[in-house]
Every structure is written in C-alpha cells, then in structure tokens.
Design a protein around this motif. Structure first.
Motif, short mmCIF file in Angstrom:
data_model
loop_
_atom_site.label_atom_id
_atom_site.label_comp_id
_atom_site.label_asym_id
_atom_site.label_seq_id
_atom_site.Cartn_x
_atom_site.Cartn_y
_atom_site.Cartn_z
N ARG A 117 0.85 -1.19 0.00
CA ARG A 117 0.00 0.00 0.00
C ARG A 117 0.88 1.23 0.00
N LEU A 118 0.53 2.20 -0.85
CA LEU A 118 1.29 3.44 -0.92
C LEU A 118 0.34 4.57 -1.30
N ASN A 119 0.34 5.63 -0.51
CA ASN A 119 -0.54 6.78 -0.76
C ASN A 119 -2.00 6.36 -0.91
N GLY A 120 -2.40 5.37 -0.11
CA GLY A 120 -3.79 4.94 -0.12
C GLY A 120 -4.17 3.99 -1.24
N GLU A 121 -3.20 3.60 -2.07
CA GLU A 121 -3.47 2.72 -3.20
C GLU A 121 -2.76 1.37 -3.02
N THR A 122 -3.40 0.32 -3.49
CA THR A 122 -2.75 -0.99 -3.52
C THR A 122 -1.90 -1.06 -4.78
N CYS A 123 -0.61 -1.35 -4.63
CA CYS A 123 0.33 -1.35 -5.74
C CYS A 123 0.97 -2.72 -5.89
N ARG A 124 1.43 -2.99 -7.10
CA ARG A 124 2.05 -4.28 -7.39
C ARG A 124 3.19 -4.06 -8.37
N LEU A 125 4.38 -4.54 -8.01
CA LEU A 125 5.56 -4.36 -8.85
C LEU A 125 6.31 -5.67 -9.01
N LEU A 126 6.88 -5.85 -10.17
CA LEU A 126 7.70 -7.03 -10.45
C LEU A 126 9.13 -6.81 -9.98
N ILE A 127 9.64 -7.76 -9.23
CA ILE A 127 11.05 -7.74 -8.80
C ILE A 127 11.84 -8.65 -9.72
N VAL A 128 12.95 -8.15 -10.24
CA VAL A 128 13.81 -8.97 -11.09
C VAL A 128 15.13 -9.22 -10.39
#
Length: 220
Positions: A117-128
């Motif tokens: 969660r960041l700035n009230g939003e659910t976020c999703r990022l790919l880790i390489v």
C-alpha cells in the motif's frame, strides 16, 4: 506425569519459543519502521557520498564534473519505506526480456511480485534478479515531470528480504546513468511496473527533456 514435570516441560517450550523469536524472527518477517531522525541523517549522508562520487569518480556518468553541483532529491520521508508482501513465481525459471533505451535487449530472472500500500493505493511491482542483485524498474505519476521519464530503479537489501516479505524504500530510488549521460543505455521498466501514484521520494530529475537523449552503450 507429575505437576513438576509438566511445569518444567512448559518452561522448556517457552524458552524455545523465546529463542526462536529472538534469533530467527528477522528471517521470517520484514519491519519497515525506523527512527525518523536517524533514518533522515543516514539518507542525507548517503546522498552526500553519492554526490562526491559523481563529482570525482572515474566511472561517474557526469560529463562535466567541474560544473556538477549535486543531484536533486525529494526530502526523506519514512512513509515511502513500506513492507511489501511477496508473491513468488511457482516456476523459478521464468525470465523477463527487458528492452534497453538503445533498442537492444537483456534477459533478467523474474523473482516475485511485491504487493503493498502506498498513498492509499494498492500497488504491485515485479522484482527482477540479476546475479545477486534484486531490483525493481518502475515508473510512477512523477515520471517525465519531477523525475526521469525513462523510469527509476529501486534495489532491495537482501538482509530485508524474506520468502514472503520485502522492504521497499522508495527514498533510495535512483535514476539510471542514461539520465545524465547519453553514452549509456539503460533498462526500461516493464509495462506492468507503472504505479498509479506519485512517488515523491528518492532522486528527482531537473535536466533537459529525455527526448534528446539516445543512449547507445553500457548499462548502469
């Protein structure tokens, strides 16, 4: 079993639980909490060191070191240091073909998706993963405005990385070398790594528009 034996057994189990929490909790959880004052000073010290390296190191991407006055940063903010839940890939051999800014390609290993969660939003990022380095290549709503349009990078500390969690510290997000020197080619973030929020943390970008930049060699 006597009462004394039961008590000794319970005491033994309690001691084992205490030892487990004391010595192994770091390997099973990730805590993003920090002391704000100490954290801010440590970040400022690292930024000062990086400026010194850019000004004097032979590997610096800065073409004119004599006029270099330091990098531009957002103010340190612990709110941008978050704990992410990891979603590992069942197939550990998955690869990601990454397009470079000069049109070439590189192949990275897919490690996991980080959900947070960041700035009230659910976020999703790919880790390489490249060798022993775990990285996130990302863009956000500041890209091309307050930060480099080609995206920024975030490296994860292996000490704060478990099988299920990771610490993402966007205060350490940095620009690729091609942001400062067209003689470098840099990996471009995958389409899925565009965040729906403005990440006002880490390195800013105040140089000329990236449209005039056509990096053509090496990666950093």
């Amino acid at each position: 079993m006597t009462t004394r034996t039961i008590l000794l057994t319970l005491l033994g189990l309690g001691l084992l639980a205490f030892l487990y929490v004391t010595f192994f909790s770091e390997s099973t959880s990730a805590d993003a909490s920090v002391d704000p004052v100490r954290y801010r000073q440590e970040l400022l010290d690292k930024r000062t060191k990086k400026d010194e390296d850019f000004r004097s190191d032979s590997d610096s991407p800065v073409p004119d070191k004599a006029t270099f006055n330091g990098l531009s940063y957002f103010a340190p903010d612990p709110a941008y240091r978050v704990t992410a839940r990891l979603e590992p890939f069942a197939d550990k051999t998955q690869k990601l073909v990454v397009r470079m800014s000069d049109g070439s390609e590189e192949v990275y290993e897919k490690f996991a998706h980080a959900v947070f969660r960041l700035n009230g939003e659910t976020c999703r990022l790919l880790i390489v993963k490249v060798d022993d380095t775990y990285s996130i290549l990302f863009r956000d709503l500041t890209s091309g405005q307050e930060t480099y349009g080609g995206g920024r990078y975030l490296e994860l500390d292996p000490k704060q990385l478990t099988d299920t969690q990771a610490i993402l510290d966007f205060n350490t997000a940095y620009n690729p070398y091609c942001a400062y020197n067209p003689g470098y080619a840099c990996p471009l973030p995958p389409a899925e790594n565009k965040l729906p929020v403005a990440v006002k943390a880490g390195e800013r970008y105040t140089h000329q528009p990236e449209t005039a930049r056509m990096p053509d060699s090496s990666r950093k």
